[in-house]
Design a protein around this motif. Structure first.
Motif, PDB file in Angstrom:
ATOM      1  N   ASP A 596     -19.314 -25.908  12.571  1.00 18.49           N
ATOM      2  CA  ASP A 596     -19.826 -25.836  11.291  1.00 18.49           C
ATOM      3  C   ASP A 596     -20.429 -24.453  10.736  1.00 18.49           C
ATOM      4  N   ALA A 597     -20.670 -23.484  11.551  1.00 22.03           N
ATOM      5  CA  ALA A 597     -20.896 -22.616  11.655  1.00 22.03           C
ATOM      6  C   ALA A 597     -19.500 -21.500  11.609  1.00 22.03           C
ATOM      7  N   PHE A 598     -18.646 -21.771  12.063  1.00 22.73           N
ATOM      8  CA  PHE A 598     -17.495 -20.227  11.615  1.00 22.73           C
ATOM      9  C   PHE A 598     -16.855 -21.135  10.913  1.00 22.73           C
ATOM     10  N   ARG A 599     -17.242 -22.595  10.446  1.00 24.11           N
ATOM     11  CA  ARG A 599     -15.958 -22.599   9.466  1.00 24.11           C
ATOM     12  C   ARG A 599     -17.207 -22.885   7.848  1.00 24.11           C
ATOM     13  N   ARG A 600     -18.168 -22.696   7.482  1.00 23.75           N
ATOM     14  CA  ARG A 600     -18.979 -21.630   7.113  1.00 23.75           C
ATOM     15  C   ARG A 600     -18.326 -20.052   6.901  1.00 23.75           C
ATOM     16  N   GLU A 601     -18.363 -19.731   7.283  1.00 20.96           N
ATOM     17  CA  GLU A 601     -18.391 -18.401   7.739  1.00 20.96           C
ATOM     18  C   GLU A 601     -16.604 -17.714   6.815  1.00 20.96           C
ATOM     19  N   ASN A 667       0.479 -15.601  17.104  1.00 24.43           N
ATOM     20  CA  ASN A 667       0.904 -15.365  18.281  1.00 24.43           C
ATOM     21  C   ASN A 667      -0.322 -14.579  18.672  1.00 24.43           C
ATOM     22  N   SER A 668      -2.136 -14.945  18.545  1.00 26.41           N
ATOM     23  CA  SER A 668      -2.430 -14.284  18.821  1.00 26.41           C
ATOM     24  C   SER A 668      -4.276 -15.192  18.863  1.00 26.41           C
ATOM     25  N   GLU A 669      -4.400 -15.707  20.064  1.00 27.06           N
ATOM     26  CA  GLU A 669      -4.706 -16.403  20.152  1.00 27.06           C
ATOM     27  C   GLU A 669      -6.567 -15.968  21.023  1.00 27.06           C
ATOM     28  N   VAL A 670      -7.546 -17.143  20.019  1.00 23.49           N
ATOM     29  CA  VAL A 670      -8.515 -16.338  20.734  1.00 23.49           C
ATOM     30  C   VAL A 670      -9.690 -17.973  21.170  1.00 23.49           C
ATOM     31  N   LYS A 671     -10.866 -17.611  22.162  1.00 24.52           N
ATOM     32  CA  LYS A 671     -11.790 -18.735  22.483  1.00 24.52           C
ATOM     33  C   LYS A 671     -12.982 -18.182  21.621  1.00 24.52           C
ATOM     34  N   LEU A 672     -13.183 -19.365  21.229  1.00 27.94           N
ATOM     35  CA  LEU A 672     -15.071 -19.096  20.593  1.00 27.94           C
ATOM     36  C   LEU A 672     -15.667 -19.706  21.400  1.00 27.94           C
ATOM     37  N   SER A 673     -16.536 -19.611  21.783  1.00 35.48           N
ATOM     38  CA  SER A 673     -17.733 -20.355  22.625  1.00 35.48           C
ATOM     39  C   SER A 673     -19.410 -20.004  22.693  1.00 35.48           C
ATOM     40  N   ASN A 674     -19.628 -18.640  21.948  1.00 31.38           N
ATOM     41  CA  ASN A 674     -20.484 -18.495  22.387  1.00 31.38           C
ATOM     42  C   ASN A 674     -20.876 -18.201  20.649  1.00 31.38           C
ATOM     43  N   PRO A 675     -21.679 -18.508  20.268  1.00 28.84           N
ATOM     44  CA  PRO A 675     -22.283 -18.524  18.207  1.00 28.84           C
ATOM     45  C   PRO A 675     -22.377 -17.177  18.107  1.00 28.84           C
ATOM     46  N   PRO A 679     -19.562 -14.066  14.053  1.00 21.12           N
ATOM     47  CA  PRO A 679     -19.182 -12.312  13.278  1.00 21.12           C
ATOM     48  C   PRO A 679     -17.860 -11.718  13.774  1.00 21.12           C
ATOM     49  N   TYR A 680     -17.442 -11.908  15.230  1.00 23.32           N
ATOM     50  CA  TYR A 680     -16.539 -11.151  15.287  1.00 23.32           C
ATOM     51  C   TYR A 680     -15.322 -11.769  15.219  1.00 23.32           C
ATOM     52  N   VAL A 681     -15.006 -13.419  15.635  1.00 24.70           N
ATOM     53  CA  VAL A 681     -14.317 -14.143  15.479  1.00 24.70           C
ATOM     54  C   VAL A 681     -13.527 -13.541  13.808  1.00 24.70           C
ATOM     55  N   GLY A 683     -13.832 -12.228  11.645  1.00 23.70           N
ATOM     56  CA  GLY A 683     -13.491 -10.589  11.567  1.00 23.70           C
ATOM     57  C   GLY A 683     -12.023 -10.003  12.357  1.00 23.70           C
ATOM     58  N   LEU A 684     -11.479 -10.965  13.315  1.00 25.39           N
ATOM     59  CA  LEU A 684     -10.361 -11.020  13.631  1.00 25.39           C
ATOM     60  C   LEU A 684      -9.425 -12.260  12.284  1.00 25.39           C
ATOM     61  N   ALA A 685     -10.593 -13.479  11.888  1.00 22.29           N
ATOM     62  CA  ALA A 685      -9.740 -14.055  10.653  1.00 22.29           C
ATOM     63  C   ALA A 685      -9.222 -12.955   9.908  1.00 22.29           C
ATOM     64  N   ARG A 686     -10.358 -12.496   9.441  1.00 20.23           N
ATOM     65  CA  ARG A 686     -10.572 -11.636   8.216  1.00 20.23           C
ATOM     66  C   ARG A 686      -9.083 -10.864   8.279  1.00 20.23           C
ATOM     67  N   GLN A 687      -8.658 -10.431   9.481  1.00 19.11           N
ATOM     68  CA  GLN A 687      -7.559  -9.967   9.200  1.00 19.11           C
ATOM     69  C   GLN A 687      -6.403 -10.606   9.471  1.00 19.11           C
ATOM     70  N   ALA A 688      -6.584 -11.293   9.806  1.00 20.94           N
ATOM     71  CA  ALA A 688      -5.021 -12.747   9.571  1.00 20.94           C
ATOM     72  C   ALA A 688      -5.111 -12.357   7.794  1.00 20.94           C
ATOM     73  N   LEU A 689      -5.924 -12.710   7.165  1.00 21.62           N
ATOM     74  CA  LEU A 689      -5.610 -13.917   5.476  1.00 21.62           C
ATOM     75  C   LEU A 689      -5.647 -12.487   4.966  1.00 21.62           C
TER      76      LEU A 689
END
Length: 699
Positions: A596-601, A667-675, A679-681, A683-689
């Motif tokens: 929920d926190a990730f989708r909101r951002e 072609n890029s993958e990241v694991k997110l487990s820590n809230p 913000p950092y992840v 930021g990676l999504a922003r670059q893809a957008l």
């Protein structure tokens, strides 16, 4: 291939004739390159410690290495700029020395008969160096000491005159130049047409001198490998007509840019400036592989060059279209030209009328200007216009252009009247990049007799002077400094006048009533000022509101009925097919909170972002997926639709999953487990957008 060191003058003397092929660029050395040659030759000539000076290479094609004919012309592949410049220097030196011989071999007669002319031949065969096109007649006249032709090569004649002037200015120049010329060495590279590939060798050369443009490389690529008869016909019938259509100066300045726009139209992708030649080679090979002929491709380039000349070089014959194209040039809408070239081609092929074409031009103009006023980021415009043509229904040309503009969202939107009118009132328009453009458009809107606004200057009704006279301070009230700061450069306070210096910091009533004041002004921009008694914040805002309403008509927006527009709108994604309940790992607990926190951002990155639940992952899209989330028991596996090499990822959280079978796109993958990593992840999504939106597009 044979490559040997050779003394330049001996090389010229023994060679019967050098011919510059028609596909080679014209002579293009400027004073800078000629000055370098002059200084190098003089330095070698006056120094006893410099036995030789290497000038570079001369690459040429021999008709046959076993040919015993002494008259076989040698076609120069690389080195024409150096050969031409040395020839001009020799011609100037021959005239300077006359019958004197300051150094053995350097009298007028010996220079002419050894290095400039073959005394046993006549006509073109007598000249040691035959250039192409206008360069040829000019150089031949100089070498033969005849009058220059009426249509002459400016570069050849100017550089010859420059060498003559330099020889006259310094008494030491003549002996030093003679001695230096005798020391010049080259690499003599002789190719065989039967055994060597001149085009590949030409591309691999890294010679000194003036760098070849993308246009030079393309022309040589197209024509170099053809049989001489076909080569000449294609050049004369197509390429030369194109060069003449541009004109010598515009060809040098614009042709590379034209080819980039042309390739964007025919390939659908935008080549980088330095990659235009490679992109054209790839396109040419592909088209020839599909059965097209070289002549078809050259003819296509010629046709598009005519459209380009009409759009950008002021060559349009139709008066109304010409006015429209002029406005585009003044607004500097370079990004729109691939689309407009395609529309012009369709207009030339009678797929739309002149009236429809003009309306499309005006819509493009409004789209670009409104976005600039509303400060909509421009990073996606290249991509928007490069792909716009493919989105059209060309049996309903104008309608589909309007529909496309109306259905673009978010960062690509056509600003609405409401947004445009609001921003037009408070935007700094005095420092706007095209302020004479918007003032001219305002003044001439609806006029049949156009006003030349270049005869006027911009006037601030409320003066710019930070130390306003007391009369102005009283008129503006206690907050006079704030009023000046807020409204000084905005629409409501700007107009045109021919009396700027006379107005100076005078009070409003004086500006209104003086000779040449607002009461006497014939300009529409000054309409209404004569009736006002004072000029304060209220009047500035009132005038700005009226003018902004007018601006929405000057730069109008497209209009279609809801019924027609409905046919062009993309169906809404079926959100009922899958939902969050179809992903068991999102049923609750810490992973649901993390999601929920990730989708909101991610959804907050841009209003255009759409969330879609699929069977195996959750997709986030702009034009297409830029982030996909696969919920897992203890983490979110996130696919980023961007190559790892394009990501800025100092923490090295991403993994390259190229060619691995995974759910999700990219072609890029990241694991997110820590809230704390959200913000950092994001930021990676922003670059893809941003990559998808075009922010990463290079020039």
């Amino acid at each position: 291939m044979k490559a040997t060191d050779a003394n330049l003058l001996a090389f010229i003397n023994k060679s019967p004739q050098f011919v510059i092929p028609i596909y080679q660029r014209t002579y293009s050395w400027t004073e800078r390159e000629c000055r370098q040659l002059w200084e190098d030759v003089r330095r070698a000539g006056r120094s006893g410690h410099i036995p030789v000076h290497f000038l570079g290479s001369v690459v040429y094609v021999e008709e046959s290495l076993s040919n015993n004919s002494k008259r076989a012309a040698q076609l120069v592949i690389d080195g024409q700029q150096r050969l031409t410049s040395v020839t001009l220097l020799l011609a100037a030196l021959a005239r300077k020395v006359g019958d004197d011989e300051p150094l053995d071999g350097f009298s007028l007669k010996k220079i002419r008969n050894r290095y400039l002319l073959d005394p046993d031949e006549t006509g073109d065969r007598q000249f040691k160096l035959l250039l192409s096109k206008t360069d040829r007649t000019t150089l031949n006249a100089i070498v033969a000491q005849n009058d220059l032709p009426e249509l002459q090569s400016k570069r050849v004649s100017e550089n010859f005159g420059m060498f003559q002037r330099w020889l006259e200015e310094d008494d030491k120049a003549v002996p030093e130049i003679c001695a230096g010329l005798a020391k010049l060495m080259i690499v003599d590279v002789a190719l065989s047409r039967d055994h060597d590939n001149p085009q590949l060798i030409f591309e691999s050369m890294n010679s000194t001198g003036k760098e070849l443009s993308q246009a030079d490389l393309i022309r040589n690529f197209v024509l170099m490998g053809l049989e001489p008869e076909l080569q000449t016909r294609l050049y004369e019938q197509y390429w030369r007509r194109m060069e003449e259509g541009f004109g010598q100066t515009a060809y040098a300045l614009h042709f590379d840019g034209f080819m980039r726009h042309y390739l964007t139209v025919v390939t659908g992708s935008i080549p980088r400036q330095g990659d235009v030649y490679d992109a054209y080679k790839a396109y040419s090979h592909e088209q020839i592989g599909h059965g097209r002929k070289v002549e078809d491709l050259v003819s296509e380039v010629l046709d598009f060059s005519k459209h380009y000349g009409a759009l950008l070089l002021g060559q349009e014959k139709d008066a109304q279209l010409s006015f429209g194209f002029k406005d585009l040039r003044e607004l500097k809408v370079d990004v729109a030209y691939p689309f407009l070239l395609e529309v012009y081609r369709d207009y030339a092929d009678d797929h739309l009328t002149e009236v429809e074409f003009l309306e499309i031009v005006r819509l493009v103009e409004s789209y670009v200007f409104r976005r600039a006023i509303c400060a909509v980021p421009t990073n996606s415009l290249n991509k928007t216009f490069a792909t716009l043509g493919r989105a059209l229904k060309k049996d309903r040309y104008l309608e589909s252009v309007k529909a496309h503009f109306l259905t673009m969202k978010s960062y690509r939107r056509f600003p609405s009247d409401k947004e445009f009118i609001a921003r037009m009132q408070d935007r700094d328009l005095y420092n706007f990049r095209s302020r004479t453009y918007w003032l001219r458009k305002f003044e001439n809107f609806g006029r049949k007799e156009r006003v030349a606004v270049d005869d006027y200057t911009i006037e601030h009704i409320l003066p710019q002077n930070e130390k306003l006279p007391q009369a102005w301070r009283s008129a503006l009230g206690d907050d006079w400094a704030g009023v000046q700061a807020r409204w000084l450069h905005t629409l409501g306070n700007l107009t045109l006048t021919g009396y700027n210096s006379e107005y100076s910091d005078r009070g409003f009533a004086e500006k209104r009533d003086m000779e040449g004041g607002f009461k006497d002004s014939p300009l529409r921009l000054n309409k209404g000022l004569a009736q006002l008694d004072q000029w304060n914040e209220s009047e500035i805002k009132s005038r700005a509101e009226r003018m902004a309403e007018q601006a929405a008509k000057v730069w109008n927006s497209p209009s279609l009925s809801p019924e027609i527009l409905h046919n062009y709108q993309t169906p809404t994604l079926d959100a009922t097919a899958y939902g969050i309940d179809d992903h068991p790992h999102l049923g609750g607990g810490s992973i649901r909170e993390l999601f929920d926190a990730f989708r909101r951002e991610v959804k907050a990155l841009d209003p255009c972002v759409i969330e879609q639940f699929l069977k195996l992952y959750v997709a986030y899209k702009a034009e297409t997926n830029f982030v996909d989330v696969v919920p897992q028991a203890k983490a979110l596996r996130i696919s980023l639709n961007i190559d790892p090499s394009e990501l800025t990822d100092p923490r090295k959280m991403t993994v390259d999953v190229t060619d691995l079978g995974r759910w999700g796109n990219g072609n890029s993958e990241v694991k997110l487990s820590n809230p704390e990593d959200i913000p950092y992840v994001v930021g990676l999504a922003r670059q893809a957008l941003e990559k998808q939106l075009g922010a990463a597009e290079g020039p």
